[in-house]
Design a protein around this motif. Structure first.
Motif, PDB file in Angstrom:
ATOM      1  N   LEU A 166       0.867  -1.176   0.000  1.00  0.00           N
ATOM      2  CA  LEU A 166       0.000   0.000   0.000  1.00  0.00           C
ATOM      3  C   LEU A 166       0.903   1.225   0.000  1.00  0.00           C
ATOM      4  O   LEU A 166       1.809   1.333   0.828  1.00  0.00           O
ATOM      5  N   TYR A 167       0.671   2.132  -0.920  1.00  0.00           N
ATOM      6  CA  TYR A 167       1.631   3.214  -1.096  1.00  0.00           C
ATOM      7  C   TYR A 167       0.925   4.524  -1.410  1.00  0.00           C
ATOM      8  O   TYR A 167      -0.224   4.560  -1.848  1.00  0.00           O
ATOM      9  N   SER A 168       1.620   5.604  -1.160  1.00  0.00           N
ATOM     10  CA  SER A 168       1.256   6.899  -1.704  1.00  0.00           C
ATOM     11  C   SER A 168       2.284   7.235  -2.767  1.00  0.00           C
ATOM     12  O   SER A 168       3.436   6.804  -2.667  1.00  0.00           O
ATOM     13  N   ASP A 169       1.879   7.998  -3.790  1.00  0.00           N
ATOM     14  CA  ASP A 169       2.903   8.407  -4.751  1.00  0.00           C
ATOM     15  C   ASP A 169       3.791   9.462  -4.096  1.00  0.00           C
ATOM     16  O   ASP A 169       3.515   9.944  -2.986  1.00  0.00           O
ATOM     17  N   LEU A 170       4.883   9.800  -4.754  1.00  0.00           N
ATOM     18  CA  LEU A 170       5.883  10.672  -4.137  1.00  0.00           C
ATOM     19  C   LEU A 170       5.298  12.028  -3.776  1.00  0.00           C
ATOM     20  O   LEU A 170       5.571  12.573  -2.691  1.00  0.00           O
ATOM     21  N   ARG A 171       4.495  12.581  -4.648  1.00  0.00           N
ATOM     22  CA  ARG A 171       3.908  13.893  -4.378  1.00  0.00           C
ATOM     23  C   ARG A 171       3.062  13.852  -3.107  1.00  0.00           C
ATOM     24  O   ARG A 171       3.184  14.719  -2.231  1.00  0.00           O
ATOM     25  N   ALA A 172       2.208  12.837  -2.994  1.00  0.00           N
ATOM     26  CA  ALA A 172       1.349  12.721  -1.810  1.00  0.00           C
ATOM     27  C   ALA A 172       2.169  12.508  -0.544  1.00  0.00           C
ATOM     28  O   ALA A 172       1.842  13.038   0.525  1.00  0.00           O
ATOM     29  N   PHE A 173       3.248  11.730  -0.657  1.00  0.00           N
ATOM     30  CA  PHE A 173       4.113  11.487   0.497  1.00  0.00           C
ATOM     31  C   PHE A 173       4.753  12.791   0.978  1.00  0.00           C
ATOM     32  O   PHE A 173       4.768  13.093   2.178  1.00  0.00           O
ATOM     33  N   LEU A 216      12.540  18.355   2.533  1.00  0.00           N
ATOM     34  CA  LEU A 216      11.700  17.663   1.557  1.00  0.00           C
ATOM     35  C   LEU A 216      12.538  16.873   0.554  1.00  0.00           C
ATOM     36  O   LEU A 216      12.086  15.849   0.034  1.00  0.00           O
ATOM     37  N   GLN A 217      13.752  17.306   0.268  1.00  0.00           N
ATOM     38  CA  GLN A 217      14.643  16.486  -0.563  1.00  0.00           C
ATOM     39  C   GLN A 217      14.987  15.187   0.156  1.00  0.00           C
ATOM     40  O   GLN A 217      14.984  14.108  -0.445  1.00  0.00           O
ATOM     41  N   ILE A 218      15.278  15.274   1.443  1.00  0.00           N
ATOM     42  CA  ILE A 218      15.543  14.072   2.236  1.00  0.00           C
ATOM     43  C   ILE A 218      14.311  13.182   2.256  1.00  0.00           C
ATOM     44  O   ILE A 218      14.407  11.946   2.112  1.00  0.00           O
ATOM     45  N   ALA A 219      13.135  13.779   2.414  1.00  0.00           N
ATOM     46  CA  ALA A 219      11.897  12.990   2.416  1.00  0.00           C
ATOM     47  C   ALA A 219      11.703  12.272   1.090  1.00  0.00           C
ATOM     48  O   ALA A 219      11.245  11.117   1.055  1.00  0.00           O
ATOM     49  N   ALA A 220      12.041  12.926  -0.007  1.00  0.00           N
ATOM     50  CA  ALA A 220      11.925  12.283  -1.318  1.00  0.00           C
ATOM     51  C   ALA A 220      12.847  11.079  -1.411  1.00  0.00           C
ATOM     52  O   ALA A 220      12.460  10.020  -1.930  1.00  0.00           O
ATOM     53  N   LEU A 221      14.054  11.202  -0.899  1.00  0.00           N
ATOM     54  CA  LEU A 221      14.985  10.068  -0.900  1.00  0.00           C
ATOM     55  C   LEU A 221      14.417   8.920  -0.067  1.00  0.00           C
ATOM     56  O   LEU A 221      14.549   7.748  -0.435  1.00  0.00           O
ATOM     57  N   VAL A 222      13.797   9.254   1.056  1.00  0.00           N
ATOM     58  CA  VAL A 222      13.194   8.234   1.914  1.00  0.00           C
ATOM     59  C   VAL A 222      12.140   7.442   1.147  1.00  0.00           C
ATOM     60  O   VAL A 222      12.080   6.204   1.215  1.00  0.00           O
ATOM     61  N   TRP A 223      11.287   8.147   0.413  1.00  0.00           N
ATOM     62  CA  TRP A 223      10.241   7.465  -0.358  1.00  0.00           C
ATOM     63  C   TRP A 223      10.853   6.503  -1.371  1.00  0.00           C
ATOM     64  O   TRP A 223      10.422   5.344  -1.487  1.00  0.00           O
ATOM     65  N   HIS A 224      11.858   6.948  -2.097  1.00  0.00           N
ATOM     66  CA  HIS A 224      12.501   6.083  -3.091  1.00  0.00           C
ATOM     67  C   HIS A 224      13.191   4.890  -2.424  1.00  0.00           C
ATOM     68  O   HIS A 224      13.158   3.770  -2.965  1.00  0.00           O
ATOM     69  N   MET A 225      13.823   5.090  -1.285  1.00  0.00           N
ATOM     70  CA  MET A 225      14.497   3.994  -0.581  1.00  0.00           C
ATOM     71  C   MET A 225      13.489   2.936  -0.142  1.00  0.00           C
ATOM     72  O   MET A 225      13.738   1.727  -0.251  1.00  0.00           O
ATOM     73  N   GLN A 226      12.338   3.386   0.356  1.00  0.00           N
ATOM     74  CA  GLN A 226      11.306   2.430   0.755  1.00  0.00           C
ATOM     75  C   GLN A 226      10.851   1.585  -0.431  1.00  0.00           C
ATOM     76  O   GLN A 226      10.748   0.355  -0.330  1.00  0.00           O
ATOM     77  N   LEU A 227      10.557   2.262  -1.533  1.00  0.00           N
ATOM     78  CA  LEU A 227      10.081   1.529  -2.702  1.00  0.00           C
ATOM     79  C   LEU A 227      11.132   0.562  -3.222  1.00  0.00           C
ATOM     80  O   LEU A 227      10.803  -0.553  -3.647  1.00  0.00           O
ATOM     81  N   ALA A 228      12.400   0.957  -3.194  1.00  0.00           N
ATOM     82  CA  ALA A 228      13.463   0.077  -3.677  1.00  0.00           C
ATOM     83  C   ALA A 228      13.482  -1.220  -2.887  1.00  0.00           C
ATOM     84  O   ALA A 228      13.596  -2.313  -3.462  1.00  0.00           O
ATOM     85  N   SER A 229      13.363  -1.133  -1.566  1.00  0.00           N
ATOM     86  CA  SER A 229      13.363  -2.334  -0.725  1.00  0.00           C
ATOM     87  C   SER A 229      12.156  -3.217  -1.008  1.00  0.00           C
ATOM     88  O   SER A 229      12.266  -4.441  -1.149  1.00  0.00           O
ATOM     89  N   ILE A 318      10.545  16.649  -6.842  1.00  0.00           N
ATOM     90  CA  ILE A 318      10.131  15.343  -7.365  1.00  0.00           C
ATOM     91  C   ILE A 318      10.997  14.957  -8.563  1.00  0.00           C
ATOM     92  O   ILE A 318      11.519  13.829  -8.632  1.00  0.00           O
ATOM     93  N   GLU A 319      11.164  15.864  -9.515  1.00  0.00           N
ATOM     94  CA  GLU A 319      11.959  15.551 -10.699  1.00  0.00           C
ATOM     95  C   GLU A 319      13.432  15.335 -10.343  1.00  0.00           C
ATOM     96  O   GLU A 319      14.089  14.456 -10.899  1.00  0.00           O
ATOM     97  N   TRP A 320      13.958  16.126  -9.430  1.00  0.00           N
ATOM     98  CA  TRP A 320      15.346  15.942  -8.975  1.00  0.00           C
ATOM     99  C   TRP A 320      15.545  14.539  -8.407  1.00  0.00           C
ATOM    100  O   TRP A 320      16.528  13.866  -8.714  1.00  0.00           O
ATOM    101  N   SER A 321      14.599  14.080  -7.599  1.00  0.00           N
ATOM    102  CA  SER A 321      14.748  12.775  -6.946  1.00  0.00           C
ATOM    103  C   SER A 321      14.662  11.627  -7.950  1.00  0.00           C
ATOM    104  O   SER A 321      15.369  10.623  -7.820  1.00  0.00           O
ATOM    105  N   TYR A 322      13.787  11.770  -8.969  1.00  0.00           N
ATOM    106  CA  TYR A 322      13.712  10.712  -9.978  1.00  0.00           C
ATOM    107  C   TYR A 322      14.995  10.657 -10.807  1.00  0.00           C
ATOM    108  O   TYR A 322      15.319   9.612 -11.375  1.00  0.00           O
ATOM    109  N   GLY A 323      15.711  11.755 -10.862  1.00  0.00           N
ATOM    110  CA  GLY A 323      17.008  11.710 -11.525  1.00  0.00           C
ATOM    111  C   GLY A 323      17.992  10.830 -10.785  1.00  0.00           C
ATOM    112  O   GLY A 323      18.860  10.187 -11.400  1.00  0.00           O
ATOM    113  N   LEU A 324      17.857  10.757  -9.463  1.00  0.00           N
ATOM    114  CA  LEU A 324      18.718   9.889  -8.654  1.00  0.00           C
ATOM    115  C   LEU A 324      18.201   8.457  -8.617  1.00  0.00           C
ATOM    116  O   LEU A 324      18.983   7.522  -8.425  1.00  0.00           O
ATOM    117  N   PHE A 325      16.880   8.288  -8.780  1.00  0.00           N
ATOM    118  CA  PHE A 325      16.253   6.954  -8.742  1.00  0.00           C
ATOM    119  C   PHE A 325      15.414   6.771 -10.012  1.00  0.00           C
ATOM    120  O   PHE A 325      14.183   6.705  -9.943  1.00  0.00           O
TER     121      PHE A 325
END
Length: 341
Positions: A166-173, A216-229, A318-325
């Motif tokens: 169960l997830y929220s998309d990055l924007r909602a997170f 919020l940049q750190i929060a974006a990284l957190v969202w991507h890290m969760q999804l990766a796992s 959001i776009e910056w974080s997708y560049g990293l993930f």
């Protein structure tokens, strides 16, 4: 003190605490009603009046894993997971356990002591958590999101278990983090320090560079890290035992979402249960604090107001974080959706 075999045979003895240093479990004797009434089965739960016993985890090493594997709800936080778990609880049919503290302790033990140490204790703990109060009752476990690092370990140990992301998309997170103000931003940084211990490459970034990032940049990284796992675990599990559900879709169309989850998990709650719950009081209250009113419409209104306050930097982050993930799914692209996007 009750002996381990007696405790193992009685589901009223709930494993409510785990000491990773002494490898000991504390168990409290509680009713099913007490378990489901608590929002979270962690340190916020007052069970001081309950009868308690402590045993080495090894005392339960011989406890067989359940023939009927539990179901699991993994999540990214702020996506309705507590509400979903409440909706799925029905005495005699399914017992929902929300954020057992023992799971969080095992997740942290894996981070500090390694997978081998976890392997000795995960099985006994899951066997204790999976005991139903009545015969043929299912058990659904919703860990806290800091336990996402155990998804792969659990799926290997219980090959028949089914798993929902169960997830929220990055924007909602990000909006959920931002609207909570300073506590939300501090929570995001705390999550980063935890997930950094799970082997994510981004965690190797020099501390000096990380300090330059906004909350919020750190929060974006957190969202991507969760999804990766979680998606790594999902690839190992396979499509027949893993499904995903967007949290906003669940909140906006609860009845079909509940029917889909029920069918996927095989709980047997039925369409009448889904309709009654969707039309009932649960969706008008805050699932974490039922004394407070809440709704999907209010959630959407708060998100809109928060987005307006943040401004254009939200989309830029959001776009910056997708560049990293770059391999992280975009909205509507999560694998194995239960509901059509």
């Amino acid at each position: 003190m009750s002996k381990a075999p007696q405790i193992a045979a009685d589901p009223a003895w709930f494993p409510d605490a785990h000491d990773a240093g002494s490898h000991t479990l504390r168990l409290s004797r509680v009713s099913r009603k007490a378990l489901v009434e608590e929002a979270f089965l962690d340190d916020r739960w007052d069970r001081s009046a309950a009868q308690q016993a402590a045993h080495p985890v090894s005392d339960f090493a011989g406890l067989a894993l359940p023939k009927r594997a539990p179901c699991f709800i993994w999540h990214t936080a702020f996506c309705g997971s507590t509400l979903l778990a409440r909706c799925l609880d029905k005495p005699g049919t399914n017992l929902s356990l929300r954020e057992p503290a023992v799971m969080m302790s095992l997740a942290n033990m894996k981070r500090t002591q390694g997978a081998e140490a976890l392997g000795r204790e995960l099985g006994p703990v899951l066997a204790l958590l999976s005991r139903p109060f009545v015969r043929r009752e299912h058990v659904t476990i919703k860990p806290t999101n800091t336990v996402n690092n155990l998804a792969g370990d659990v799926s290997r140990l219980l090959p028949q278990a089914r798993h929902l992301l169960l997830y929220s998309d990055l924007r909602a997170f990000l909006l959920s983090i931002a609207k909570k103000g300073e506590p939300g931003r501090a929570f995001a940084r705390q999550l980063f320090t935890i997930f950094a211990m799970d082997g994510h490459a981004i965690a190797q970034t020099a501390p000096r560079e990380l300090l330059k990032l906004t909350d919020l940049q750190i929060a974006a990284l957190v969202w991507h890290m969760q999804l990766a796992s979680l998606l790594e675990a999902a690839r190992a599990v396979g499509a027949d035992r893993f499904a995903s559900l967007d949290g906003d879709s669940f909140l906006q169309t609860p009845e079909p979402a509940l029917i889909a989850v029920d069918d996927f998990f095989g709980l047997g709650l039925g369409a009448d249960h889904a309709k009654a719950v969707a039309d009932g009081p649960l969706f008008g209250r805050d699932s974490k604090d039922p004394t407070q009113a809440y709704s999907a419409a209010r959630r959407a209104e708060e998100a809109q107001q928060t987005a307006a306050m943040i401004g254009p930097s939200l989309d830029a982050i959001i776009e910056w974080s997708y560049g990293l993930f770059p391999s992280s799914p975009r909205p509507g692209a999560m694998p194995h959706p239960l509901l059509a996007n």
